[in-house]
Design a protein around this motif. Structure first.
Motif, PDB file in Angstrom:
ATOM      1  N   ALA A   1      -5.608  -5.435 -16.574  1.00 36.01           N
ATOM      2  CA  ALA A   1      -6.126  -5.380 -17.794  1.00 36.01           C
ATOM      3  C   ALA A   1      -5.523  -6.613 -18.714  1.00 36.01           C
ATOM      4  O   ALA A   1      -6.903  -7.228 -19.333  1.00 36.01           O
ATOM      5  N   LEU A   2      -4.897  -7.112 -18.660  1.00 33.52           N
ATOM      6  CA  LEU A   2      -4.267  -9.063 -18.605  1.00 33.52           C
ATOM      7  C   LEU A   2      -5.218  -9.514 -18.470  1.00 33.52           C
ATOM      8  O   LEU A   2      -6.052  -9.995 -19.497  1.00 33.52           O
ATOM      9  N   ALA A   3      -5.901  -9.297 -17.485  1.00 37.05           N
ATOM     10  CA  ALA A   3      -7.117 -10.789 -17.337  1.00 37.05           C
ATOM     11  C   ALA A   3      -7.982 -10.496 -18.806  1.00 37.05           C
ATOM     12  O   ALA A   3      -9.266 -11.944 -18.625  1.00 37.05           O
ATOM     13  N   LYS A   4      -8.699  -9.102 -18.517  1.00 38.57           N
ATOM     14  CA  LYS A   4      -9.952  -8.832 -19.946  1.00 38.57           C
ATOM     15  C   LYS A   4      -9.338  -8.631 -21.165  1.00 38.57           C
ATOM     16  O   LYS A   4     -10.678  -9.547 -21.434  1.00 38.57           O
ATOM     17  N   GLY A   5      -8.062  -9.096 -21.197  1.00 37.16           N
ATOM     18  CA  GLY A   5      -7.973  -9.487 -22.494  1.00 37.16           C
ATOM     19  C   GLY A   5      -7.247 -10.430 -22.645  1.00 37.16           C
ATOM     20  O   GLY A   5      -7.999 -11.487 -22.614  1.00 37.16           O
TER      21      GLY A   5
ATOM     22  N   ASP B   1       0.908  -6.389 -10.007  1.00 39.45           N
ATOM     23  CA  ASP B   1       0.525  -4.305 -10.029  1.00 39.45           C
ATOM     24  C   ASP B   1      -1.243  -4.388 -10.653  1.00 39.45           C
ATOM     25  O   ASP B   1      -1.867  -5.499 -11.178  1.00 39.45           O
ATOM     26  N   GLY B   2      -2.172  -4.381  -9.489  1.00 40.35           N
ATOM     27  CA  GLY B   2      -3.555  -5.035 -10.054  1.00 40.35           C
ATOM     28  C   GLY B   2      -3.967  -4.399 -11.291  1.00 40.35           C
ATOM     29  O   GLY B   2      -4.730  -5.109 -11.974  1.00 40.35           O
ATOM     30  N   LYS B   3      -3.882  -3.109 -11.594  1.00 44.08           N
ATOM     31  CA  LYS B   3      -4.429  -2.194 -13.067  1.00 44.08           C
ATOM     32  C   LYS B   3      -4.196  -3.603 -13.617  1.00 44.08           C
ATOM     33  O   LYS B   3      -4.977  -3.642 -14.771  1.00 44.08           O
ATOM     34  N   MET B   4      -2.687  -3.046 -13.781  1.00 36.99           N
ATOM     35  CA  MET B   4      -2.061  -4.587 -14.807  1.00 36.99           C
ATOM     36  C   MET B   4      -2.413  -5.996 -15.036  1.00 36.99           C
ATOM     37  O   MET B   4      -3.231  -6.341 -16.449  1.00 36.99           O
ATOM     38  N   ALA B   5      -2.941  -6.446 -13.995  1.00 42.43           N
ATOM     39  CA  ALA B   5      -3.006  -7.642 -13.175  1.00 42.43           C
ATOM     40  C   ALA B   5      -4.690  -7.831 -14.493  1.00 42.43           C
ATOM     41  O   ALA B   5      -5.578  -8.789 -15.063  1.00 42.43           O
TER      42      ALA B   5
ATOM     43  N   LYS C   1       0.433  -1.394   0.042  1.00 39.01           N
ATOM     44  CA  LYS C   1       0.158  -0.256  -0.087  1.00 39.01           C
ATOM     45  C   LYS C   1       0.733   1.617  -0.124  1.00 39.01           C
ATOM     46  O   LYS C   1       0.632   2.426  -0.440  1.00 39.01           O
ATOM     47  N   PHE C   2       1.628   1.054   0.635  1.00 38.77           N
ATOM     48  CA  PHE C   2       3.093   2.702   0.649  1.00 38.77           C
ATOM     49  C   PHE C   2       3.207   2.313  -0.439  1.00 38.77           C
ATOM     50  O   PHE C   2       3.830   3.871  -1.088  1.00 38.77           O
ATOM     51  N   LEU C   3       4.160   1.600  -1.537  1.00 34.12           N
ATOM     52  CA  LEU C   3       4.248   1.131  -2.531  1.00 34.12           C
ATOM     53  C   LEU C   3       3.722   2.138  -3.696  1.00 34.12           C
ATOM     54  O   LEU C   3       4.474   3.289  -4.325  1.00 34.12           O
ATOM     55  N   LYS C   4       2.406   1.719  -3.353  1.00 32.85           N
ATOM     56  CA  LYS C   4       1.356   2.261  -4.216  1.00 32.85           C
ATOM     57  C   LYS C   4       0.731   3.834  -3.937  1.00 32.85           C
ATOM     58  O   LYS C   4       0.838   4.175  -5.347  1.00 32.85           O
ATOM     59  N   ASN C   5       0.936   4.143  -3.342  1.00 36.56           N
ATOM     60  CA  ASN C   5       0.563   4.955  -2.691  1.00 36.56           C
ATOM     61  C   ASN C   5       1.464   6.360  -2.969  1.00 36.56           C
ATOM     62  O   ASN C   5       2.471   7.861  -3.628  1.00 36.56           O
TER      63      ASN C   5
END
Length: 157
Positions: free
Chosen positions: A153-157, A147-151, A59-63
């Motif tokens: 996007a890849l899961a949808k693609g 990375d949740g966003k990347m995951a 969480k700290f890394l993301k922020n």
């Protein structure tokens, strides 16, 4: 040695070395990681696990990454307007130092290729899996390592 113990030892060492940035960052991190929420207490959770500490580090890394993105945008805006970006640059340097400190405690992050391979492997074993099932699989098996966003996007693609 548990991750929390390592954080506490490093925090003490940073204080002794008069490294205020690291000491303050680790103090905040330890404080947040060791909080037991009311819901956790009701479930009988009374100890801080490495998993919880890793989640707090993530969480700290993301922020901190978001802060760096914001500072980069602010720097560009100031330069374009002919303003002085030195204070923004100082804050960005501090955020980069924080990012390096935090990265040393977090799990190794999966590359896009590794994440894609994990998703493709799950899809091959579970052909009818939807995005929710894929994300649940990733969280269970690779929590805090991607990375949740990347995951997503890849899961949808």
């Amino acid at each position: 040695m548990a991750l929390l113990d390592a954080l506490k030892a490093d925090q003490l060492a940073a204080r002794k070395a008069n490294d205020r940035l690291k000491a303050d960052l680790l103090t905040t991190l330890i404080g947040e990681a060791t909080q037991i929420t009311t819901e956790e207490f009701k479930r009988g959770v009374t100890e801080v696990t490495d998993e919880k500490v890793v989640a707090t580090v993530a969480k700290f890394l993301k922020n901190t990454k978001q802060t760096l993105e914001n500072l980069a945008a602010e720097h560009a805006r100031l330069v374009e307007a002919g303003g002085d970006a030195s204070k923004v640059d100082e804050r960005a340097k501090a955020a980069e130092t924080e990012l390096a400190i935090l990265s040393s405690y977090g799990p190794k992050q999966m590359t896009e290729a590794e994440l894609r391979a994990a998703i493709d492997d799950f899809k091959a074993k579970t052909p009818d899996a939807n995005v929710g099932a894929i994300m649940a699989h990733l969280k269970t098996n690779f929590g805090g390592q991607y990375d949740g966003k990347m995951a997503s996007a890849l899961a949808k693609g």
